[in-house]
Design a protein around this motif. Structure first.
Motif, PDB file in Angstrom:
ATOM      1  N   CYS A  27      -4.062  -1.332   3.592  1.00  0.00           N
ATOM      2  CA  CYS A  27      -4.373  -1.852   2.410  1.00  0.00           C
ATOM      3  C   CYS A  27      -5.926  -1.499   2.181  1.00  0.00           C
ATOM      4  O   CYS A  27      -6.554  -1.558   1.302  1.00  0.00           O
ATOM      5  N   ALA A  34       0.888  -1.188  -0.315  1.00  0.00           N
ATOM      6  CA  ALA A  34      -0.060  -0.053   0.032  1.00  0.00           C
ATOM      7  C   ALA A  34       1.090   1.270  -0.031  1.00  0.00           C
ATOM      8  O   ALA A  34       2.008   1.221   0.518  1.00  0.00           O
ATOM      9  N   PRO A  35       0.339   2.228  -0.481  1.00  0.00           N
ATOM     10  CA  PRO A  35       1.346   3.511  -0.581  1.00  0.00           C
ATOM     11  C   PRO A  35       1.452   3.801   0.996  1.00  0.00           C
ATOM     12  O   PRO A  35       0.901   3.680   1.791  1.00  0.00           O
ATOM     13  N   ALA A  36       2.706   4.647   1.002  1.00  0.00           N
ATOM     14  CA  ALA A  36       3.195   5.168   2.297  1.00  0.00           C
ATOM     15  C   ALA A  36       2.004   5.769   3.182  1.00  0.00           C
ATOM     16  O   ALA A  36       1.435   6.671   2.832  1.00  0.00           O
ATOM     17  N   THR A  63      -0.091  -3.286   5.904  1.00  0.00           N
ATOM     18  CA  THR A  63       0.340  -2.430   4.821  1.00  0.00           C
ATOM     19  C   THR A  63       0.900  -3.245   3.458  1.00  0.00           C
ATOM     20  O   THR A  63       1.069  -2.487   2.759  1.00  0.00           O
ATOM     21  N   GLN A  92      -0.792   4.627   4.315  1.00  0.00           N
ATOM     22  CA  GLN A  92      -2.119   4.021   3.951  1.00  0.00           C
ATOM     23  C   GLN A  92      -2.144   2.393   4.480  1.00  0.00           C
ATOM     24  O   GLN A  92      -1.087   1.808   4.090  1.00  0.00           O
ATOM     25  N   TYR A 133      -6.738   2.039   1.226  1.00  0.00           N
ATOM     26  CA  TYR A 133      -6.084   2.093  -0.119  1.00  0.00           C
ATOM     27  C   TYR A 133      -6.907   1.506  -1.239  1.00  0.00           C
ATOM     28  O   TYR A 133      -7.222   1.871  -2.311  1.00  0.00           O
TER      29      TYR A 133
END
Length: 180
Positions: free
Chosen positions: A99, A93-95, A120, A97, A102
């Motif tokens: 799953c 997942a982006p930094a 994550t 955030q 996101y």
């Protein structure tokens, strides 16, 4: 399953009924059934992946489309899917955030599930029920399985009618053709 037996034997008999000899029938039958009909029923190539030219006419004329729907639809529709670890789609997942956060919009619009929405490192399974998989070969509702079984029965009846018609259409020359 019995309709399957009737279907492929009746198609083979219709081909053999009009074929000039056994050799021609033996070569034509697998080409029509294997390469022709099985290729367009939505399982070998999923419905959405079929070229539009084939999707809008051949898919619906193919008796194996309805055979597959009748065989699989009722059996797999309500089955809960649990992916094996090797079947999961894994990504980060982006930094900042999780799953779940996101993927929230994606999961609300698509099939499948996240193994752990608070993680994550995301692990995603593309199907959550057998219905999700059935929809890939164009079974949109559970009752389609029974509809497809009825349509398969009609194909069986019409295929045996085709055998009789093909026998009547043969000329005297083809009736007496001999294989070399």
């Amino acid at each position: 399953m019995i309709f399957y037996e009737f279907l492929y034997t009746s198609i083979g008999q219709a081909i053999a009924a009009y074929a000039p000899n056994e050799y021609f029938a033996a070569i034509t039958n697998p080409i029509i059934i294997g390469a022709g009909l099985v290729s367009f029923c939505g399982v070998v190539v999923p419905y959405d992946a079929l070229t539009p030219f084939w999707r809008y006419w051949m898919y619906y004329l193919d008796p194996f489309t309805y055979l597959v729907g009748g065989l699989l639809g009722e059996v797999i529709w309500d089955v809960k899917v649990e992916c094996e670890p090797s079947e999961l789609i894994k990504f980060a997942a982006p930094a900042g955030q999780t799953c779940g956060r996101y993927m929230a919009d994606f999961i609300s619009a698509q099939t499948g599930y996240l193994v752990d929405s608070s993680a994550t490192q995301c692990e995603f399974c593309q199907y959550s029920t057998g219905a999700d998989y059935a929809k890939t070969f164009n079974l949109r509702e559970k009752y389609y399985a029974w509809r497809d079984t009825g349509i398969t029965a009609l194909f069986c009846i019409s295929s045996y009618a085709m055998v009789v018609i093909m026998m009547k259409m043969r000329s005297k020359a083809t009736k007496s053709a001999k294989s070399d």
